[in-house]
Design an enzyme around this catalytic site. Structure first.
Site, PDB file in Angstrom:
ATOM      1  N   HIS A  37      28.963  35.013  52.117  1.00 47.93           N
ATOM      2  CA  HIS A  37      27.752  35.359  51.350  1.00 47.93           C
ATOM      3  C   HIS A  37      26.696  35.975  52.255  1.00 47.93           C
ATOM      4  CE1 HIS A  37      29.365  31.917  48.841  1.00 47.93           C
ATOM      5  NE2 HIS A  37      29.228  32.855  47.935  1.00 47.93           N
ATOM      6  N   LYS A 149      37.430  39.499  49.511  1.00 47.10           N
ATOM      7  CA  LYS A 149      38.371  38.385  49.330  1.00 47.10           C
ATOM      8  C   LYS A 149      38.806  38.328  47.870  1.00 47.10           C
ATOM      9  CE  LYS A 149      37.297  33.886  49.144  1.00 47.10           C
ATOM     10  NZ  LYS A 149      37.929  33.323  47.925  1.00 47.10           N
ATOM     11  N   ASP A 150      37.852  38.548  46.958  1.00 49.54           N
ATOM     12  CA  ASP A 150      38.155  38.557  45.524  1.00 49.54           C
ATOM     13  C   ASP A 150      38.537  39.987  45.142  1.00 49.54           C
ATOM     14  OD1 ASP A 150      37.437  35.747  44.824  1.00 49.54           O
ATOM     15  OD2 ASP A 150      35.544  36.394  45.670  1.00 49.54           O
ATOM     16  N   GLN A 153      38.863  40.778  41.432  1.00 52.74           N
ATOM     17  CA  GLN A 153      37.526  40.790  40.830  1.00 52.74           C
ATOM     18  C   GLN A 153      36.818  42.116  41.132  1.00 52.74           C
ATOM     19  OE1 GLN A 153      34.601  37.417  40.780  1.00 52.74           O
ATOM     20  NE2 GLN A 153      33.746  38.454  42.541  1.00 52.74           N
TER      21      GLN A 153
HETATM   22  O1  PAF Z   1      32.442  35.928  43.063  1.00 56.32           O
HETATM   23  C1  PAF Z   1      31.648  35.154  42.502  1.00 56.32           C
HETATM   24  O2  PAF Z   1      30.966  34.347  43.137  1.00 56.32           O
HETATM   25  C2  PAF Z   1      31.510  35.214  40.993  1.00 56.32           C
HETATM   26  O3  PAF Z   1      32.716  35.483  40.380  1.00 56.32           O
HETATM   27  C3  PAF Z   1      30.413  36.209  40.528  1.00 56.32           C
HETATM   28  C4  PAF Z   1      30.780  37.641  40.885  1.00 56.32           C
HETATM   29  C5  PAF Z   1      29.081  35.849  41.149  1.00 56.32           C
HETATM   30  C6  PAF Z   1      30.271  36.141  39.008  1.00 56.32           C
HETATM   31  O4  PAF Z   1      29.883  34.872  38.586  1.00 56.32           O
END
Ligand code: PAF
Length: 299
Positions: A37, A149-150, A153
């Site tokens: 993060h 990593k995601d 997504q």
């Molecule tokens: O990757 C995440 O932390 C979540 O999937 C996100 C993109 C904040 C959506 O809630």
């Protein structure tokens, strides 16, 4: 740094910034900040004038038997981390601010969400795509930062932006690893010491596949089998999937060719973790992105 809890206040703040000629960056998160993060916040800070971090454990992306209630939360600690990273605004809405009642409008991305994590978490990406679209709508034109990593997504969010013509520039940031290779994840907090040691098998399996690719292996089935056998040899770890897929469409790839993801998911005890290699293969040239090892340790 200010903390806002209402969507209207965040929208007004971002509108004011743009009117004053300032650029806006959004880092959507579910909190429990780690170095992954932090790296998103740093990238946003380097690029934009106003940096917004949203901190919202989004209920619609959790299945009925998943860990919504137990999902680790530390809003005070997270707010302190965001302030230390030079974030301007933390958006910390209560659930009923974003979902005052049962949502009737869902953002569904067909195809890309059917495989990998979508196969074992069938409603997950609808929840992600919907909340991210809502955040984009509240914040307005901006750059938005997501971790690689995601990887699935990221592909889903890029497709939402493309299909809905959203005025957002999606930035994929490097996967961040612990010094022993484990990908940083808020869910690592669930692991017992034994599980934490076993969890490095995801990294070991992907490293073995990267080694095989570097020495010329191009067959997806052989690479997947290598990952499956490495993970299968680790007691207490149950594989969910190991697949080589196209990075944009998430369709299976037969060979190492083009923009690909070698994606894995496994249960370490009751905790499900994901990891991946991003591979770009053009002719004989192959680039393998293993991510970066975190510089500093934060709990
Ligand atoms: O990757 C995440 O932390 C979540 O999937 C996100 C993109 C904040 C959506 O809630």
């Amino acid at each position: 740094m200010i903390t806002l809890r209402r969507a209207a206040d965040l929208r007004a703040c971002c509108d004011d910034a743009r009117r004053a000629g300032r650029t806006v960056a959004l880092v959507p998160t579910m909190g429990l900040f780690h170095d992954g993060h932090r790296s998103l916040m740093r990238a946003a800070r380097a690029d934009a004038d106003l940096v917004v971090v949203s901190l919202f454990v989004n209920p619609t992306q959790f299945g009925p038997d998943e860990d919504l209630d137990g999902y680790p939360r530390d809003p005070d600690g997270d707010t302190a981390v965001a302030a230390a990273e030079g974030v301007d605004v933390v958006f910390l809405p209560p659930v009923d601010e974003l979902y005052p009642d049962e949502p009737r409008t869902i953002v569904h991305v067909a195809g890309l969400t059917a495989r990998l994590c979508g196969a074992s978490r069938p409603t997950h990406f609808d929840g992600v795509a919907t909340i991210v679209t809502k955040l984009f709508s509240i914040v307005g034109p901006c750059r938005a930062y997501f971790g690689r990593k995601d990887a699935q997504q990221l592909a889903v969010i890029r497709r939402v932006v493309e299909d809905l013509n959203l005025p957002v520039d999606v930035v994929g940031c490097p996967l961040v690893r612990e010094p022993d290779g484990l990908a940083r994840s808020s869910r690592n907090a669930y692991l017992t010491p034994d599980e934490r040691a076993a969890a490095t098998v995801l990294w070991r399996a992907l490293s073995a596949a990267a080694g095989a690719i570097r020495t010329g292996e191009r067959d997806a089935a052989i690479l997947e089998a290598l990952v499956v056998s490495t993970i299968g040899a680790e007691p207490g770890v149950r594989l969910d999937y190991a697949e080589l897929v196209d990075a944009h469409t998430i369709e299976p790839a037969a060979r190492v060719d083009g923009d690909l993801i070698l994606a894995v998911a496994a249960f370490i005890g009751r905790t499900r973790l994901i990891d991946n290699l991003a591979i770009t293969a053009i002719g004989a040239e192959v680039d393998i992105d293993l991510g970066v090892v975190a510089e500093e340790q934060t709990a």
